[in-house]
Scaffold this motif. Structure first.
Motif, mmCIF file in Angstrom:
data_model
loop_
_atom_site.group_PDB
_atom_site.id
_atom_site.type_symbol
_atom_site.label_atom_id
_atom_site.label_comp_id
_atom_site.label_asym_id
_atom_site.label_seq_id
_atom_site.Cartn_x
_atom_site.Cartn_y
_atom_site.Cartn_z
ATOM 1 N N SER A 126 -9.700 33.128 12.806
ATOM 2 C CA SER A 126 -8.519 33.631 12.090
ATOM 3 C C SER A 126 -7.228 33.196 12.782
ATOM 4 C CB SER A 126 -8.565 35.160 12.009
ATOM 5 O OG SER A 126 -9.617 35.564 11.176
ATOM 6 N N PHE A 127 -7.241 33.207 14.111
ATOM 7 C CA PHE A 127 -6.050 32.795 14.858
ATOM 8 C C PHE A 127 -5.717 31.340 14.533
ATOM 9 C CE2 PHE A 127 -3.654 31.207 18.467
ATOM 10 C CZ PHE A 127 -2.841 32.267 18.818
ATOM 11 N N LEU A 128 -6.747 30.472 14.568
ATOM 12 C CA LEU A 128 -6.491 29.040 14.350
ATOM 13 C C LEU A 128 -6.159 28.742 12.892
ATOM 14 C CD1 LEU A 128 -9.121 27.453 16.755
ATOM 15 C CD2 LEU A 128 -6.665 27.763 17.106
ATOM 16 N N VAL A 129 -6.847 29.436 11.965
ATOM 17 C CA VAL A 129 -6.548 29.221 10.543
ATOM 18 C C VAL A 129 -5.110 29.651 10.243
ATOM 19 C CG1 VAL A 129 -7.061 30.056 8.222
ATOM 20 C CG2 VAL A 129 -8.926 29.294 9.697
ATOM 21 N N THR A 130 -4.721 30.822 10.769
ATOM 22 C CA THR A 130 -3.341 31.276 10.541
ATOM 23 C C THR A 130 -2.357 30.298 11.192
ATOM 24 O OG1 THR A 130 -4.246 33.513 10.699
ATOM 25 C CG2 THR A 130 -1.866 33.323 10.579
ATOM 26 N N ALA A 131 -2.720 29.798 12.381
ATOM 27 C CA ALA A 131 -1.869 28.815 13.055
ATOM 28 C C ALA A 131 -1.707 27.563 12.177
ATOM 29 C CB ALA A 131 -2.450 28.446 14.412
ATOM 30 N N LEU A 132 -2.802 27.141 11.542
ATOM 31 C CA LEU A 132 -2.739 25.974 10.647
ATOM 32 C C LEU A 132 -1.720 26.195 9.523
ATOM 33 C CD1 LEU A 132 -6.408 24.743 10.186
ATOM 34 C CD2 LEU A 132 -4.415 23.302 10.630
ATOM 35 N N TYR A 133 -1.722 27.397 8.945
ATOM 36 C CA TYR A 133 -0.766 27.663 7.866
ATOM 37 C C TYR A 133 0.653 27.762 8.410
ATOM 38 C CZ TYR A 133 -4.351 27.968 4.376
ATOM 39 O OH TYR A 133 -5.351 27.636 3.497
ATOM 40 N N TRP A 134 0.777 28.215 9.643
ATOM 41 C CA TRP A 134 2.109 28.238 10.261
ATOM 42 C C TRP A 134 2.602 26.798 10.466
ATOM 43 C CZ3 TRP A 134 3.448 26.980 15.569
ATOM 44 C CH2 TRP A 134 4.796 27.205 15.842
ATOM 45 N N VAL A 135 1.711 25.922 10.934
ATOM 46 C CA VAL A 135 2.081 24.517 11.105
ATOM 47 C C VAL A 135 2.471 23.906 9.752
ATOM 48 C CG1 VAL A 135 1.234 22.242 11.789
ATOM 49 C CG2 VAL A 135 0.672 24.232 13.177
ATOM 50 N N SER A 136 1.712 24.280 8.710
ATOM 51 C CA SER A 136 2.028 23.794 7.366
ATOM 52 C C SER A 136 3.425 24.281 6.945
ATOM 53 C CB SER A 136 0.951 24.291 6.399
ATOM 54 O OG SER A 136 1.383 24.167 5.075
ATOM 55 N N HIS A 137 3.736 25.537 7.311
ATOM 56 C CA HIS A 137 5.045 26.125 7.020
ATOM 57 C C HIS A 137 6.144 25.343 7.748
ATOM 58 C CE1 HIS A 137 7.996 29.491 6.682
ATOM 59 N NE2 HIS A 137 7.316 29.771 5.600
ATOM 60 N N LEU A 138 5.877 25.014 9.008
ATOM 61 C CA LEU A 138 6.797 24.185 9.806
ATOM 62 C C LEU A 138 7.071 22.864 9.092
ATOM 63 C CD1 LEU A 138 5.516 24.215 13.527
ATOM 64 C CD2 LEU A 138 7.793 24.817 12.769
ATOM 65 N N ARG A 139 5.962 22.263 8.615
ATOM 66 C CA ARG A 139 6.054 20.943 7.992
ATOM 67 C C ARG A 139 6.835 20.945 6.700
ATOM 68 N NH1 ARG A 139 -0.038 18.775 8.945
ATOM 69 N NH2 ARG A 139 0.460 17.469 10.738
ATOM 70 N N SER A 140 6.601 21.977 5.860
ATOM 71 C CA SER A 140 7.226 21.951 4.540
ATOM 72 C C SER A 140 8.651 22.495 4.560
ATOM 73 C CB SER A 140 6.366 22.713 3.529
ATOM 74 O OG SER A 140 6.082 24.005 3.987
ATOM 75 N N MET A 141 8.911 23.501 5.405
ATOM 76 C CA MET A 141 10.251 24.116 5.387
ATOM 77 C C MET A 141 11.329 23.163 5.911
ATOM 78 S SD MET A 141 10.098 27.041 3.922
ATOM 79 C CE MET A 141 11.531 28.036 4.341
ATOM 80 N N LYS A 142 10.936 22.153 6.684
ATOM 81 C CA LYS A 142 11.978 21.278 7.241
ATOM 82 C C LYS A 142 12.667 20.455 6.150
ATOM 83 C CE LYS A 142 9.252 17.255 8.443
ATOM 84 N NZ LYS A 142 8.918 16.231 9.411
ATOM 85 N N PHE A 143 11.998 20.308 4.994
ATOM 86 C CA PHE A 143 12.628 19.582 3.883
ATOM 87 C C PHE A 143 13.635 20.442 3.127
ATOM 88 C CE2 PHE A 143 8.343 17.461 3.988
ATOM 89 C CZ PHE A 143 8.817 16.299 4.570
ATOM 90 N N VAL A 144 13.518 21.753 3.288
ATOM 91 C CA VAL A 144 14.315 22.677 2.476
ATOM 92 C C VAL A 144 15.784 22.609 2.872
ATOM 93 C CG1 VAL A 144 14.705 25.100 1.930
ATOM 94 C CG2 VAL A 144 12.382 24.209 2.076
#
Lengths: 204, 204, 204, 204
Positions: free
Chosen positions: C60-78
């Motif tokens: 769960s820690f790593l899966v949630t971390a993956l979605y956080w990384v995804s959030h990092l990746r997508s929000m930078k375009f905003v």
């Protein structure tokens, strides 16, 4: 590595996070009644029984908030965070983090002397490191335009005020427990006098 | 020290932290079934039994999120954080922090009047300080280009809307408990009217 | 007020705080053995008995971390956070916050189908809002130099990959529970193919 | 997507949040005595009984703080956060998050070998990723004016010092449990020598 300078922003963010978490965890000490208790007793009764918990929660929340405001006030003068400032801050946070425990002990033993003394001990710990932090900042940042002699006095007296009253409360608890629990009101009265004095001198 | 100005960034970061922690702690009120319960009952049964908990969690999460969004909206006008704004904000956060407790009480006593009244009381507390904060910001920052007379009305009505409905829900709970629990839907209907009115007037 | 723009920094800080708190609360689901258990049983036995808890915590820690990384990746375009983006984000966080509960349920009922299905349901919820968020950002920010047609495909496929596999796992759990629990490994294999494809096309 | 660059500020904020939450959760392991216990036993007795808990809380708080300070020190050299740095950081945080569990286990089984070995294992995990993170930063950011050969040695030796001592403590615990528990004091003595050496060479 004694002259190492740390990222002030991170130190501040970290402190804000610790303050906010400790303050939010306080609510866990109120203790939610069990489903069984809710279906057996009147809600009003259940809440009445928790009055010490609510008092403890609100007092600890506001007292911790006061020290956070003090942190806001003193850290704005800081230009460079060195090792000593960093560790004074970490020890201040150690005692902030202890607050949910002390509050839980205090509200669980509202009618006893011991838990209140421990509560005073915790607030004394916060008070000492708050005072050391402010003194160190004043010493290091003297020359800052806002740190006039009157302002320095105001900061020092304000930090000492809370510190001394909580030590007094902890000691008095053994002799006059009821008086000890109410003595913290003196903090506000003395603060009022400190503020008035400051304004009179500043406007001369 | 009445004219003291605080670091707006820190006040905002601290508020965001408190909001996020309180919202995350809400999940603790759902209550994970024990290993024994999981091996005895069907998962579907266990989850069904927790429907009030899920409702409570989701409603409280979204309601708190709404007040966070409101905080986002109003704080952007603020140019200087003074003592009054700081303490209005701290009292708002005090009631935000209480939400996990109120939610836990509410979901534990889903069929009773008392816990729901307390839940409404908590939301009324949030509503009052949210309203005071917004009113104070409007008063202090008038002249801000985005604070047109129509915008001011929109902010005031929006803050009053939620506040009044939750007071109403708390009072109605004693007479018509079922209606009281559903009345919060009115918030969205009234908000829809407020928004339409605002757009009509703004586009005139 | 539909065209309201929100402070991107605060939205990001708030999201980071929610992610970090949810990930830290996961450790509470491991469950510290009681003092009595520690003095009765061998530590090694106690830890062995908790293997599902550790697996659950780490996954769960790593899966949630993956979605956080995804959030990092997508929000930078905003460039601008509007109401829709704000609420997609809030609903994503709602499911992130649910993770400690789902993890606790899953590890408490490691040998049962129901808890795992709920776990997949939670991850599906995160996956859906992650996908909606990314799609919305791609739509809104097209023209951004880094959002080449190949990059858009990479973002879309990556978001769909995890989403579809978790739905599949949840459905398969009813028929082939053991396969269902291992199928998440496919996410990494498919991601490897997506990445290779992207690099081949980008370097053409 | 291997050359993807992440927002350093968010990575730092997220790390600070995880550190601060893990450090604040430590207080939960002290364990507030029940209302019944408070009314039956003397507060002094109750606190004495909790001495291992307080030791565990304070040691873990300060050790975690030390790694946070190390994080402060090494991250300031980072100019670009790439995938590898991001994931080294996430694994470091995974072990930081485990600290409240290890501390709880350790203080619950203060007189046993197993819990202490697990505690050492956790600190070894933190130590390894701390060392990997620092080595990677040194490799990537060489050329940074503050990263002189002497400074690089200081960073490497400091990271290795804590790592090796905790591995040693974990191994020694099986043979000489009492010595193992006190050996961490060596960290400070060795650090003192490392610091002196550094200053002598730097001032040549």
């Amino acid at each position: 590595m004694k002259d190492l300078i740390f990222d002030k922003n991170r130190v501040i963010n970290f402190s804000d996070a610790v303050f906010s978490i400790a303050m939010t965890l306080l609510v866990l000490e109120v203790g939610i009644p069990s489903v069984k208790a809710i279906s057996t007793y009147d809600t009003w009764e259940l809440l009445q029984y928790r009055i010490p918990n609510f008092i403890g929660f609100i007092v600890s929340f506001l007292v911790t908030a006061l020290y956070w405001v003090s942190h806001l006030r003193s850290m704005k003068f800081v230009t460079k965070v060195d090792s000593k400032l960093l560790w004074l801050n970490i020890f201040l946070l150690l005692f902030i983090v202890l607050m949910p425990f002390s509050t839980g002990l205090y509200v669980g033993g509202f009618d006893y002397v011991g838990p209140f003394v421990f509560y005073c001990f915790n607030l004394t710990g916060i008070g000492i490191f708050n005072f050391l932090l402010i003194s160190y900042i004043i010493k290091k940042e003297k020359g800052h335009p806002e740190l006039t002699p009157h302002a320095i006095k105001w900061y020092t007296y304000t930090a000492l005020n809370a510190l001394i009253i909580w030590i007094l409360a902890g000691v008095l608890a053994f002799i006059l427990p009821l008086v000890a629990k109410m003595i913290f009101i003196l903090i506000f009265i003395i603060q009022f006098i400190i503020n008035r004095n400051y304004r009179i001198k500043e406007n001369k």
